[in-house]
Design a protein around this motif. Structure first.
Motif, short mmCIF file in Angstrom:
data_model
loop_
_atom_site.label_atom_id
_atom_site.label_comp_id
_atom_site.label_asym_id
_atom_site.label_seq_id
_atom_site.Cartn_x
_atom_site.Cartn_y
_atom_site.Cartn_z
N GLN A 1 0.88 -1.34 0.01
CA GLN A 1 0.30 0.01 -0.38
C GLN A 1 0.42 0.86 0.08
OE1 GLN A 1 -3.90 -0.26 -0.19
NE2 GLN A 1 -3.54 -2.15 -0.08
N LEU A 2 0.18 2.37 -0.57
CA LEU A 2 1.04 3.29 -0.03
C LEU A 2 0.92 4.70 1.02
CD1 LEU A 2 0.49 4.95 -3.57
CD2 LEU A 2 2.77 3.87 -2.97
N TRP A 3 1.88 4.37 1.81
CA TRP A 3 2.07 5.39 3.18
C TRP A 3 2.26 6.91 2.77
CZ3 TRP A 3 -0.18 4.93 7.54
CH2 TRP A 3 0.18 5.35 8.72
N ASP A 4 1.48 7.91 2.96
CA ASP A 4 2.20 9.63 3.13
C ASP A 4 2.79 9.61 4.55
OD1 ASP A 4 1.90 12.11 3.19
OD2 ASP A 4 0.98 12.33 1.47
N SER A 5 3.96 9.86 4.46
CA SER A 5 4.63 9.92 5.89
C SER A 5 4.18 11.32 6.65
CB SER A 5 6.24 9.50 6.36
OG SER A 5 6.39 10.78 4.71
N HIS A 6 3.36 12.61 5.47
CA HIS A 6 3.49 14.12 6.42
C HIS A 6 2.09 13.57 6.95
CE1 HIS A 6 2.81 18.16 5.90
NE2 HIS A 6 1.97 17.87 5.30
N THR A 7 1.32 13.08 6.62
CA THR A 7 -0.63 12.74 6.73
C THR A 7 -0.63 11.69 7.58
OG1 THR A 7 -1.78 11.64 4.84
CG2 THR A 7 -1.54 14.17 4.87
N ASN A 8 0.13 10.60 7.77
CA ASN A 8 0.34 9.32 8.64
C ASN A 8 -1.34 8.50 8.30
OD1 ASN A 8 2.57 9.76 9.74
ND2 ASN A 8 1.49 10.77 11.19
N THR B 1 2.97 11.78 -3.81
CA THR B 1 3.60 13.27 -3.60
C THR B 1 5.33 12.53 -3.15
OG1 THR B 1 3.76 13.51 -1.49
CG2 THR B 1 2.34 14.64 -3.01
N ASP B 2 5.60 13.61 -2.61
CA ASP B 2 7.45 13.03 -1.82
C ASP B 2 7.60 12.81 -0.79
OD1 ASP B 2 6.81 15.74 -1.27
OD2 ASP B 2 9.08 16.77 -1.26
N THR B 3 6.42 12.52 0.01
CA THR B 3 6.22 11.75 1.46
C THR B 3 5.69 10.39 1.31
OG1 THR B 3 3.99 13.38 2.04
CG2 THR B 3 6.68 14.62 2.48
N THR B 4 5.47 10.03 0.46
CA THR B 4 4.68 9.01 -0.49
C THR B 4 5.51 7.81 -0.24
OG1 THR B 4 3.22 10.07 -1.34
CG2 THR B 4 2.64 7.30 -1.22
N TYR B 5 5.16 6.89 0.76
CA TYR B 5 6.51 5.64 -0.02
C TYR B 5 5.13 4.60 -0.23
CZ TYR B 5 10.08 9.13 2.07
OH TYR B 5 10.47 10.12 2.48
N ARG B 6 6.15 3.33 -0.30
CA ARG B 6 5.24 2.18 -0.46
C ARG B 6 5.76 1.25 0.97
NH1 ARG B 6 2.74 -0.15 -4.34
NH2 ARG B 6 3.22 1.44 -5.44
N VAL B 7 4.39 0.51 1.32
CA VAL B 7 4.90 -0.39 2.27
C VAL B 7 5.35 -1.21 2.01
CG1 VAL B 7 4.02 -1.29 4.01
CG2 VAL B 7 2.98 0.88 3.82
N ALA B 8 6.80 -1.96 2.41
CA ALA B 8 7.71 -3.12 2.20
C ALA B 8 7.40 -3.78 2.97
CB ALA B 8 9.15 -3.40 2.67
N THR B 9 6.39 -3.62 4.32
CA THR B 9 6.31 -5.26 5.42
C THR B 9 4.90 -4.31 6.35
OG1 THR B 9 7.82 -4.65 6.41
CG2 THR B 9 7.86 -6.70 4.66
N ALA B 10 4.23 -4.99 7.04
CA ALA B 10 3.89 -4.10 8.09
C ALA B 10 3.42 -5.66 8.73
CB ALA B 10 2.70 -4.04 7.62
N ARG B 11 3.48 -5.42 10.35
CA ARG B 11 3.26 -6.20 11.25
C ARG B 11 2.56 -5.38 12.30
NH1 ARG B 11 7.96 -7.68 15.15
NH2 ARG B 11 9.38 -5.99 14.75
#
Length: 142
Positions: free
Chosen positions: A93-100, A109-119
């Motif tokens: 999923q895509l995670w926005d580190s600015h808006t959490n 945007t430049d604050t968006t990252y793909r979730v590699a793993t989640a637990r």
């Protein structure tokens, strides 16, 4: 597996052939409903009621949501889901580190990252995300 109950209705997680996103089932005989929950926020969503023609009063559906939303019940649902399915349904999923928040159809945007793993850590009621390309992960206290 039973999570909790509301006015005699059992709120359960079906462990056979279950699928993402995380949700529970309520079977009242004449109707059934599904409620969605998450490992990154504490809101509960009513997904559907079938058949729609036998839908119970809105107060019953809201009561089911409020019951699952209670911290002990929501924690139990997460614990059951994680222990049996070993996923929090956030991988890729895509995670926005600015808006959490997890992004749906929002602009990347430049604050968006793909979730590699989640637990999920049931004993701490916490979700840990590893983000592709980010210098550090995300810790979500639920």
């Amino acid at each position: 597996m039973k999570v909790c109950s509301y006015k005699g209705l059992s709120i359960v997680i079906m462990l056979r052939d279950e699928h993402c996103p995380p949700h529970v089932h309520v079977n009242a005989g004449a109707w059934s409903a599904r409620l969605g929950f998450s490992f990154w926020h504490n809101d509960i969503q009513l997904w559907d009621v079938v058949p729609l023609s036998r839908r119970p009063p809105l107060a019953v559906l809201e009561g089911l949501c409020r019951s699952l939303e209670q911290p002990a019940h929501l924690r139990s649902a997460r614990r059951i889901w994680w222990s049996r399915l070993q996923t929090v349904c956030l991988d890729n999923q895509l995670w926005d580190s600015h808006t959490n928040e997890v992004l749906g159809m929002k602009l990347v945007t430049d604050t968006t990252y793909r979730v590699a793993t989640a637990r999920y850590l049931p004993e701490e009621d916490k979700t840990l995300l590893t983000l592709t390309g980010a210098s550090e992960g995300v810790e979500i206290q639920l």
